[in-house]
Design a protein around this motif. Structure first.
Motif, PDB file in Angstrom:
ATOM      1  N   MET A 109       0.839  -1.177   0.000  1.00 42.92           N
ATOM      2  CA  MET A 109       0.000   0.000   0.000  1.00 42.92           C
ATOM      3  C   MET A 109       0.885   1.241   0.000  1.00 42.92           C
ATOM      4  SD  MET A 109      -2.900   1.072   2.727  1.00 42.92           S
ATOM      5  CE  MET A 109      -4.391   1.133   1.803  1.00 42.92           C
ATOM      6  N   GLN A 110       0.494   2.207  -0.796  1.00 51.75           N
ATOM      7  CA  GLN A 110       1.273   3.436  -0.926  1.00 51.75           C
ATOM      8  C   GLN A 110       1.113   4.328   0.311  1.00 51.75           C
ATOM      9  OE1 GLN A 110       0.346   6.172  -4.216  1.00 51.75           O
ATOM     10  NE2 GLN A 110       2.253   5.432  -5.105  1.00 51.75           N
ATOM     11  N   VAL A 111       2.215   4.915   0.743  1.00 51.72           N
ATOM     12  CA  VAL A 111       2.219   5.821   1.887  1.00 51.72           C
ATOM     13  C   VAL A 111       1.685   7.175   1.429  1.00 51.72           C
ATOM     14  CG1 VAL A 111       3.713   7.025   3.523  1.00 51.72           C
ATOM     15  CG2 VAL A 111       4.154   4.642   2.970  1.00 51.72           C
ATOM     16  N   ASN A 112       0.730   7.725   2.187  1.00 53.02           N
ATOM     17  CA  ASN A 112       0.130   9.019   1.854  1.00 53.02           C
ATOM     18  C   ASN A 112       0.249   9.927   3.073  1.00 53.02           C
ATOM     19  OD1 ASN A 112      -1.266  11.115   0.709  1.00 53.02           O
ATOM     20  ND2 ASN A 112      -3.282  10.154   0.933  1.00 53.02           N
ATOM     21  N   ILE A 113       1.415  10.576   3.207  1.00 56.55           N
ATOM     22  CA  ILE A 113       1.685  11.401   4.388  1.00 56.55           C
ATOM     23  C   ILE A 113       2.024  12.846   4.025  1.00 56.55           C
ATOM     24  CG2 ILE A 113       2.331   9.462   5.870  1.00 56.55           C
ATOM     25  CD1 ILE A 113       5.284  10.131   5.308  1.00 56.55           C
ATOM     26  N   GLY A 114       1.627  13.241   2.815  1.00 52.41           N
ATOM     27  CA  GLY A 114       1.858  14.625   2.406  1.00 52.41           C
ATOM     28  C   GLY A 114       3.217  14.882   1.795  1.00 52.41           C
ATOM     29  N   ILE A 115       3.912  13.831   1.418  1.00 53.38           N
ATOM     30  CA  ILE A 115       5.217  13.949   0.760  1.00 53.38           C
ATOM     31  C   ILE A 115       5.113  13.192  -0.555  1.00 53.38           C
ATOM     32  CG2 ILE A 115       7.696  13.458   0.912  1.00 53.38           C
ATOM     33  CD1 ILE A 115       7.369  13.404   3.985  1.00 53.38           C
ATOM     34  N   LYS A 116       5.563  13.814  -1.634  1.00 52.24           N
ATOM     35  CA  LYS A 116       5.505  13.180  -2.953  1.00 52.24           C
ATOM     36  C   LYS A 116       6.227  11.836  -2.933  1.00 52.24           C
ATOM     37  CE  LYS A 116       5.372  17.502  -5.537  1.00 52.24           C
ATOM     38  NZ  LYS A 116       6.070  18.344  -6.513  1.00 52.24           N
ATOM     39  N   GLN A 117       5.731  10.897  -3.702  1.00 55.30           N
ATOM     40  CA  GLN A 117       6.324   9.554  -3.772  1.00 55.30           C
ATOM     41  C   GLN A 117       7.800   9.613  -4.192  1.00 55.30           C
ATOM     42  OE1 GLN A 117       4.839   6.690  -2.642  1.00 55.30           O
ATOM     43  NE2 GLN A 117       3.306   8.174  -1.958  1.00 55.30           N
ATOM     44  N   ALA A 118       8.112  10.486  -5.130  1.00 59.20           N
ATOM     45  CA  ALA A 118       9.505  10.617  -5.581  1.00 59.20           C
ATOM     46  C   ALA A 118      10.395  11.116  -4.444  1.00 59.20           C
ATOM     47  CB  ALA A 118       9.600  11.558  -6.774  1.00 59.20           C
TER      48      ALA A 118
ATOM     49  N   ILE B 270      20.372   2.486  16.812  1.00 67.62           N
ATOM     50  CA  ILE B 270      20.315   3.401  15.672  1.00 67.62           C
ATOM     51  C   ILE B 270      19.960   2.637  14.402  1.00 67.62           C
ATOM     52  CG2 ILE B 270      21.750   4.817  14.138  1.00 67.62           C
ATOM     53  CD1 ILE B 270      23.242   5.763  16.711  1.00 67.62           C
ATOM     54  N   ILE B 271      20.585   1.496  14.201  1.00 69.52           N
ATOM     55  CA  ILE B 271      20.347   0.687  13.003  1.00 69.52           C
ATOM     56  C   ILE B 271      18.882   0.277  12.918  1.00 69.52           C
ATOM     57  CG2 ILE B 271      20.823  -1.575  11.969  1.00 69.52           C
ATOM     58  CD1 ILE B 271      23.751  -1.189  13.043  1.00 69.52           C
ATOM     59  N   ASP B 272      18.335  -0.187  14.012  1.00 69.93           N
ATOM     60  CA  ASP B 272      16.941  -0.608  14.021  1.00 69.93           C
ATOM     61  C   ASP B 272      16.008   0.577  13.761  1.00 69.93           C
ATOM     62  OD1 ASP B 272      15.018  -2.810  14.430  1.00 69.93           O
ATOM     63  OD2 ASP B 272      14.400  -1.630  16.170  1.00 69.93           O
ATOM     64  N   ASP B 273      16.274   1.695  14.425  1.00 63.94           N
ATOM     65  CA  ASP B 273      15.445   2.892  14.228  1.00 63.94           C
ATOM     66  C   ASP B 273      15.507   3.389  12.781  1.00 63.94           C
ATOM     67  OD1 ASP B 273      14.674   2.863  16.891  1.00 63.94           O
ATOM     68  OD2 ASP B 273      16.062   4.451  17.499  1.00 63.94           O
ATOM     69  N   MET B 274      16.707   3.357  12.204  1.00 62.62           N
ATOM     70  CA  MET B 274      16.887   3.824  10.830  1.00 62.62           C
ATOM     71  C   MET B 274      16.106   2.940   9.857  1.00 62.62           C
ATOM     72  SD  MET B 274      18.439   5.990   8.710  1.00 62.62           S
ATOM     73  CE  MET B 274      19.756   6.662   9.703  1.00 62.62           C
ATOM     74  N   ALA B 275      16.207   1.631  10.021  1.00 57.35           N
ATOM     75  CA  ALA B 275      15.467   0.715   9.148  1.00 57.35           C
ATOM     76  C   ALA B 275      13.966   0.948   9.287  1.00 57.35           C
ATOM     77  CB  ALA B 275      15.832  -0.735   9.475  1.00 57.35           C
ATOM     78  N   GLU B 276      13.510   1.182  10.497  1.00 54.60           N
ATOM     79  CA  GLU B 276      12.089   1.442  10.716  1.00 54.60           C
ATOM     80  C   GLU B 276      11.666   2.787  10.126  1.00 54.60           C
ATOM     81  OE1 GLU B 276      11.444   0.789  14.910  1.00 54.60           O
ATOM     82  OE2 GLU B 276      11.627  -1.388  14.675  1.00 54.60           O
ATOM     83  N   ARG B 277      12.544   3.766  10.141  1.00 57.86           N
ATOM     84  CA  ARG B 277      12.236   5.059   9.515  1.00 57.86           C
ATOM     85  C   ARG B 277      12.022   4.859   8.012  1.00 57.86           C
ATOM     86  NH1 ARG B 277       9.691   9.687  10.168  1.00 57.86           N
ATOM     87  NH2 ARG B 277      10.168  11.000   8.402  1.00 57.86           N
TER      88      ARG B 277
ATOM     89  N   LEU C  56       8.511   5.355   5.666  1.00 59.23           N
ATOM     90  CA  LEU C  56       8.387   6.120   4.418  1.00 59.23           C
ATOM     91  C   LEU C  56       7.919   5.253   3.252  1.00 59.23           C
ATOM     92  CD1 LEU C  56      11.602   8.335   4.700  1.00 59.23           C
ATOM     93  CD2 LEU C  56       9.261   8.891   5.402  1.00 59.23           C
ATOM     94  N   GLY C  57       7.645   3.978   3.517  1.00 57.45           N
ATOM     95  CA  GLY C  57       7.078   3.099   2.506  1.00 57.45           C
ATOM     96  C   GLY C  57       8.082   2.344   1.656  1.00 57.45           C
ATOM     97  N   HIS C  58       9.323   2.298   2.104  1.00 62.67           N
ATOM     98  CA  HIS C  58      10.361   1.612   1.334  1.00 62.67           C
ATOM     99  C   HIS C  58      11.031   0.547   2.196  1.00 62.67           C
ATOM    100  CE1 HIS C  58      10.164   4.113  -2.271  1.00 62.67           C
ATOM    101  NE2 HIS C  58       9.694   5.005  -1.422  1.00 62.67           N
ATOM    102  N   PHE C  59      11.783  -0.303   1.554  1.00 57.90           N
ATOM    103  CA  PHE C  59      12.511  -1.352   2.258  1.00 57.90           C
ATOM    104  C   PHE C  59      13.967  -0.938   2.417  1.00 57.90           C
ATOM    105  CE2 PHE C  59       8.866  -3.606   0.571  1.00 57.90           C
ATOM    106  CZ  PHE C  59       8.472  -4.343   1.679  1.00 57.90           C
ATOM    107  N   PRO C  60      14.511  -1.113   3.623  1.00 60.36           N
ATOM    108  CA  PRO C  60      15.910  -0.745   3.840  1.00 60.36           C
ATOM    109  C   PRO C  60      16.846  -1.788   3.245  1.00 60.36           C
ATOM    110  CG  PRO C  60      15.017  -1.746   5.814  1.00 60.36           C
ATOM    111  CD  PRO C  60      13.874  -1.630   4.831  1.00 60.36           C
ATOM    112  N   PRO C  61      18.069  -1.377   2.931  1.00 62.53           N
ATOM    113  CA  PRO C  61      19.068  -2.381   2.568  1.00 62.53           C
ATOM    114  C   PRO C  61      19.249  -3.281   3.789  1.00 62.53           C
ATOM    115  CG  PRO C  61      20.113  -0.247   2.946  1.00 62.53           C
ATOM    116  CD  PRO C  61      18.636  -0.035   3.010  1.00 62.53           C
TER     117      PRO C  61
END
Length: 157
Positions: free
Chosen positions: A1-10, A62-69, A73-78
């Motif tokens: 599902m696409q994230v709709n939080i007021g920031i353009k997808q790009a 930090i690593i866990d928080d960053m991946a969750e951030r 935003l609707g993307h998968f972390p490395p």
């Protein structure tokens, strides 16, 4: 599902990719700090062993928080070593000896490098990508790295 939080997808994609690079740096630094914890030698072994343990535990959070951030935003972390090594601007190689001072110098260099990189992105996240949340997030991250760097630097003074 696409994230709709007021920031353009790009913009979400661009910030997520940038955060992925920071995540890679954090993971490499975490690994190097673990190495310091495991491999430190010298008369101050016990002290440094505990000190490095505290630092790698902070980096693990930090690593866990960053991946969750990034997921927020609707993307998968490395999430593989190969991805981390291809994205990081740090080197996994140590430049110093396996003693407390050698590890501290090496880790301090990496923290300072991450700090510079974070500062370069704070304003872009807020202005170019209209993502004040990620800008605020890496501002807090910058403050954490500043304190960790200070703790390392204090051993060298």
């Amino acid at each position: 599902m696409q994230v709709n939080i007021g920031i353009k997808q790009a913009h979400l994609a661009a910030v997520s990719h940038s955060l992925g690079k920071i995540l890679a740096d954090e993971f490499i630094l975490y690994t190097k700090t673990r190495k310091a914890h495991w491999c430190v030698t010298g008369p101050d072994f016990h002290n440094k062993h505990l000190f490095f343990e505290n630092q790698y535990q902070q980096l693990e959070e930090i690593i866990d928080d960053m991946a969750e951030r990034i997921r927020t935003l609707g993307h998968f972390p490395p999430a593989t070593l190969k991805e981390f090594l291809s994205l990081t601007h740090l080197t996994e190689m140590s430049r110093e000896k396996n003693d407390g001072i050698g590890f501290i110098k090496d880790l301090l260099h990496d923290h300072e490098s991450i700090l510079i990189h974070l500062r370069e992105n704070i304003n872009d996240y807020a202005t170019a990508f209209h993502d004040a949340g990620s800008s605020d997030y890496i501002t807090g991250l910058m403050e954490t790295h500043e304190k960790m760097a200070w703790m390392l630097r204090a051993h060298l003074e």
